[in-house]
Design a protein around this motif. Sequence first.
Motif, mmCIF file in Angstrom:
data_model
loop_
_atom_site.group_PDB
_atom_site.id
_atom_site.type_symbol
_atom_site.label_atom_id
_atom_site.label_comp_id
_atom_site.label_asym_id
_atom_site.label_seq_id
_atom_site.Cartn_x
_atom_site.Cartn_y
_atom_site.Cartn_z
ATOM 1 N N PHE A 284 0.833 -1.210 0.000
ATOM 2 C CA PHE A 284 0.000 0.000 0.000
ATOM 3 C C PHE A 284 0.870 1.264 0.000
ATOM 4 C CE2 PHE A 284 -3.566 -2.726 1.318
ATOM 5 C CZ PHE A 284 -4.549 -2.233 0.467
ATOM 6 N N LYS A 285 1.984 1.225 0.751
ATOM 7 C CA LYS A 285 2.881 2.379 0.783
ATOM 8 C C LYS A 285 3.515 2.600 -0.592
ATOM 9 C CE LYS A 285 4.062 1.524 5.632
ATOM 10 N NZ LYS A 285 5.152 1.146 6.570
ATOM 11 N N SER A 286 3.941 1.504 -1.215
ATOM 12 C CA SER A 286 4.557 1.610 -2.537
ATOM 13 C C SER A 286 3.557 2.110 -3.576
ATOM 14 C CB SER A 286 5.110 0.248 -2.964
ATOM 15 O OG SER A 286 6.107 -0.186 -2.070
ATOM 16 N N LYS A 287 2.318 1.670 -3.453
ATOM 17 C CA LYS A 287 1.286 2.094 -4.409
ATOM 18 C C LYS A 287 1.150 3.610 -4.445
ATOM 19 C CE LYS A 287 -2.774 0.423 -4.437
ATOM 20 N NZ LYS A 287 -4.073 -0.116 -3.980
ATOM 21 N N LEU A 288 1.172 4.244 -3.270
ATOM 22 C CA LEU A 288 0.979 5.691 -3.199
ATOM 23 C C LEU A 288 2.078 6.438 -3.937
ATOM 24 C CD1 LEU A 288 -0.101 6.028 0.539
ATOM 25 C CD2 LEU A 288 -1.564 6.170 -1.479
ATOM 26 N N ILE A 289 3.289 5.856 -3.932
ATOM 27 C CA ILE A 289 4.419 6.516 -4.572
ATOM 28 C C ILE A 289 4.517 6.157 -6.058
ATOM 29 C CG2 ILE A 289 6.943 6.710 -4.572
ATOM 30 C CD1 ILE A 289 6.805 6.008 -1.560
ATOM 31 N N MET A 290 4.287 4.898 -6.393
ATOM 32 C CA MET A 290 4.626 4.399 -7.714
ATOM 33 C C MET A 290 3.499 4.505 -8.738
ATOM 34 S SD MET A 290 6.727 1.001 -6.512
ATOM 35 C CE MET A 290 6.920 0.445 -8.198
ATOM 36 N N ARG A 291 2.257 4.445 -8.316
ATOM 37 C CA ARG A 291 1.175 4.408 -9.296
ATOM 38 C C ARG A 291 0.935 5.768 -9.932
ATOM 39 N NH1 ARG A 291 -3.719 0.204 -7.934
ATOM 40 N NH2 ARG A 291 -2.497 -1.668 -8.350
ATOM 41 N N ARG A 292 0.576 5.723 -11.194
ATOM 42 C CA ARG A 292 0.269 6.966 -11.901
ATOM 43 C C ARG A 292 -1.029 7.562 -11.368
ATOM 44 N NH1 ARG A 292 3.457 7.176 -16.584
ATOM 45 N NH2 ARG A 292 4.554 5.202 -16.961
ATOM 46 N N LYS A 293 -1.114 8.898 -11.462
ATOM 47 C CA LYS A 293 -2.293 9.590 -10.946
ATOM 48 C C LYS A 293 -2.749 10.614 -11.979
ATOM 49 C CE LYS A 293 -0.173 9.382 -6.334
ATOM 50 N NZ LYS A 293 1.038 8.726 -6.835
#
Length: 301
Positions: A284-293
């Motif tokens: 979940f922590k990695s998702k916040l940083i790595m996923r496109r927005k």
Amino acid sequence: MGRKFVIDGNEINQNSDCFVVAEIGANHMGKVNIAEKMILSAKEAGASAVKFQKRNNQELFTKTMFDMPYVNSNSFAQTYGEHREYLEFGYDEYSHLIEFAKSNQIMFFATPFDFASVDFLEKFDLPAYKTASADIINTPFLEYIASTGKPMIISTGGSSLEDVKRAYDKVSKYKNQISILQCSSVYPADPSDMNLSVINTYMDEFGDNIIGLSDHQSGIALALVGYVLGARIIEKHFTLDHNLAGPDHWFSSNPEEMKSLINDIRITENAIGSSVVEPTKNEFKSKLIMRRKIVAKDDLE
């Protein structure tokens, strides 16, 4: 209901810790103090149990074989029978070692090789019996063990599926716990002899039973593969030193190898994890940083 095998109150199932057996066999060289060191070393390596072997050599061997000359670097006497007798423990030694294992909180059980040895071991109320691959077609003997009501771990080296099913049908009528182990009766086993896919065959054929691997490879890598394929009991020959006298030491796992194997299995248990497709807690922590927005290039009203 699912697969399970209960031994001394411990339930082994597909989701429990792998049950690792340090097969001491006759690697104690007939010395109680060496057997004690092996029990302690197996415990320190993380093994679930230690296993010994019991033979009544006068019953097991013909007179010709008992009296056969046996003089080599691994022998402890002049004839094969005397060599085997040198390696046998009696009542006092078994009583002591069973209590020693208990006091050090590691399970102790054994493989009997003949009817008299079953009677001998029954005096100690062991939690289970393991049978050797050589006895897979010795169904009267297997039934004699099964009649004790104790859990049975059955090795199947050199067998056809028909042999294994026949043995299973004979012992299962006693309603005791049964585990089937894939095994290659080669010492040491070449990887090409191991046929680890048989683990899958046994899992399909014996749907309520825990399947395992009796691993005679001179190394630890393939036991881990066996676990990944579904084996939940792993047996490895165990020694204190590859260079000691005796035929099994050189391909057995020493304390460092056994510890490494068990550590790798424990890591793999965690790594296999869940079959559910969802982010892990740490992802979940990695998702916040790595996923496109989607972001606004300019300020929005």
